[in-house]
Scaffold this active site. Structure first.
Site, PDB file in Angstrom:
ATOM      1  N   PHE A   9       0.904  -1.030  -0.125  1.00 38.00           N
ATOM      2  CA  PHE A   9       0.198  -0.044   0.141  1.00 38.00           C
ATOM      3  C   PHE A   9       0.889   1.272   0.004  1.00 38.00           C
ATOM      4  O   PHE A   9       1.917   1.320   0.754  1.00 38.00           O
ATOM      5  CB  PHE A   9      -0.877   0.046   1.228  1.00 38.00           C
ATOM      6  N   ASP A  10       0.578   2.114  -0.715  1.00 39.22           N
ATOM      7  CA  ASP A  10       1.069   3.517  -0.670  1.00 39.22           C
ATOM      8  C   ASP A  10       0.542   4.264   0.715  1.00 39.22           C
ATOM      9  O   ASP A  10      -0.726   3.789   1.191  1.00 39.22           O
ATOM     10  CB  ASP A  10       0.660   4.452  -1.935  1.00 39.22           C
ATOM     11  N   LEU A  11       1.067   5.113   1.046  1.00 37.46           N
ATOM     12  CA  LEU A  11       0.516   5.826   2.325  1.00 37.46           C
ATOM     13  C   LEU A  11      -0.129   7.102   2.029  1.00 37.46           C
ATOM     14  O   LEU A  11      -1.209   6.984   2.121  1.00 37.46           O
ATOM     15  CB  LEU A  11       1.800   6.332   3.042  1.00 37.46           C
ATOM     16  N   ASP A  12       0.406   8.265   1.574  1.00 35.98           N
ATOM     17  CA  ASP A  12      -0.146   9.392   1.215  1.00 35.98           C
ATOM     18  C   ASP A  12      -1.361   9.397   0.089  1.00 35.98           C
ATOM     19  O   ASP A  12      -1.073   9.175  -1.021  1.00 35.98           O
ATOM     20  CB  ASP A  12       0.722  10.533   1.047  1.00 35.98           C
ATOM     21  N   VAL A 165      -1.320  -1.130  -4.318  1.00 37.88           N
ATOM     22  CA  VAL A 165      -2.457  -0.346  -4.166  1.00 37.88           C
ATOM     23  C   VAL A 165      -2.042   1.296  -3.741  1.00 37.88           C
ATOM     24  O   VAL A 165      -1.448   1.373  -3.051  1.00 37.88           O
ATOM     25  CB  VAL A 165      -3.338  -0.818  -2.957  1.00 37.88           C
TER      26      VAL A 165
END
Length: 229
Positions: A9-12, A165
Site C-alpha cells: 500500500f502507498d501511504l499518502d 495499491v
C-alpha cells in the site's frame, strides 16, 4: 492455492489524507524562496511524488534549491505537518478484513521511512503491516520503483504473488516496472485517467472496492487465470 499473498500500500492519498500537512509544509518551503501561494489547493500536485522531483518539475527550482527546499519542508513537516493528517474512512476496516483473510501487508511510500513509521504508529495502523518502507532522508530510494523493489527483496516476495495499491501514476508505473499487479484508487489525489494512462490493472473508486477486487482476483486465479510474467 492462492497466488496473491502480499499486498503493498502507498501511504499518502491511499491510507491517509495528508493534504493539510503536506501543502502547508510545501508553502512554508516556497515562502523561504520568496514564492507566495494564492491557495493551498494549488500545491496538491506535490502529494505523492518525491518532493525533490516536484520542486524541480512544478516550481522550476535548480537542483541545489530543490535540495534546500526539501530541507525547509522537513523543518515544518516533522514538527507540525506530519500529524496534520487523517486516516481515510474505511481503511482500518479494510486492513482488518484483509489481515483476517491471511494477507501479509506492507507500506511502500516515497515519504521517508522515519516519518512513515511515526505516522502509522500515531494513527494505530502499524499493527496491520509486516514492514513499513519508504525513502531515506539523504534522498536515496525515493523513486516508487526503488521502494517497491526494496520491499520485494527485503521480504523475499515474488512479484507475481504481490499487488500494489496506490493513488498516483508513480505507484502504478513503479509496480509495473517491478512486475507487480496494481490497483489504482481514485479516492486519493490521482484521477482515473492518470491511473489508466499509467497502466493500472484495476481501478477502485471506493475503499470497499479494494477488497472486492482482491477477492475477484483470487477467484479468477482459482479458475485458471494466468499468472503475471
Amino acid at each position: 492455492m492462492n497466488r496473491l499473498k502480499y499486498l503493498l500500500f502507498d501511504l499518502d492519498g491511499t491510507l491517509t489524507d495528508p493534504k493539510e500537512g503536506i501543502t502547508k509544509s510545501v508553502e512554508y518551503a516556497l515562502n523561504k524562496f520568496g514564492v507566495q501561494v494564492e491557495h493551498l489547493d494549488l500545491l496538491i500536485p506535490y502529494i505523492g511524488p518525491p518532493l525533490y522531483d516536484s520542486f524541480i518539475q512544478l516550481s522550476s527550482f535548480t537542483e541545489a534549491n530543490a535540495h534546500q527546499a526539501v530541507g525547509y519542508y522537513r523543518e515544518r513537516y516533522r514538527e507540525l505537518g506530519m500529524f496534520e493528517n487523517k486516516v481515510i474512512e474505511g481503511i482500518p476496516q479494510l486492513l482488518e478484513n484483509l489481515q483476517n483473510q491471511g494477507y501479509l501487508m506492507y507500506v511502500a511510500t516515497s515519504k521517508p521511512t522515519v516519518f512513515a513509521e511515526q505516522i502509522m504508529k500515531h494513527y494505530k495502523l502499524d499493527s496491520y503491516f509486516q514492514h513499513i518502507a519508504g525513502s531515506n532522508l539523504d534522498g536515496t530510494r525515493s523513486k516508487k520503483q526503488e521502494v517497491i523493489q526494496y520491499v520485494l527483496d527485503h521480504n523475499n516476495i515474488l512479484p507475481e504473488q504481490a499487488l500494489m495499491v496506490g493513488d498516483r501514476e508513480h505507484d502504478i508505473i513503479g509496480a509495473k516496472a517491478c512486475g507487480v499487479e496494481s490497483i489504482g484508487v481514485t479516492f486519493g489525489y490521482g484521477s482515473e485517467s492518470e491511473l489508466n494512462n499509467a497502466g493500472a490493472d484495476q481501478i477502485a473508486d471506493q475503499v470497499e472496492d479494494i477488497g472486492v477486487i482482491i477477492s475477484q482476483i483470487q477467484r479468477q486465479d482459482h479458475f485458471g487465470r494466468s499468472f503475471l510474467v
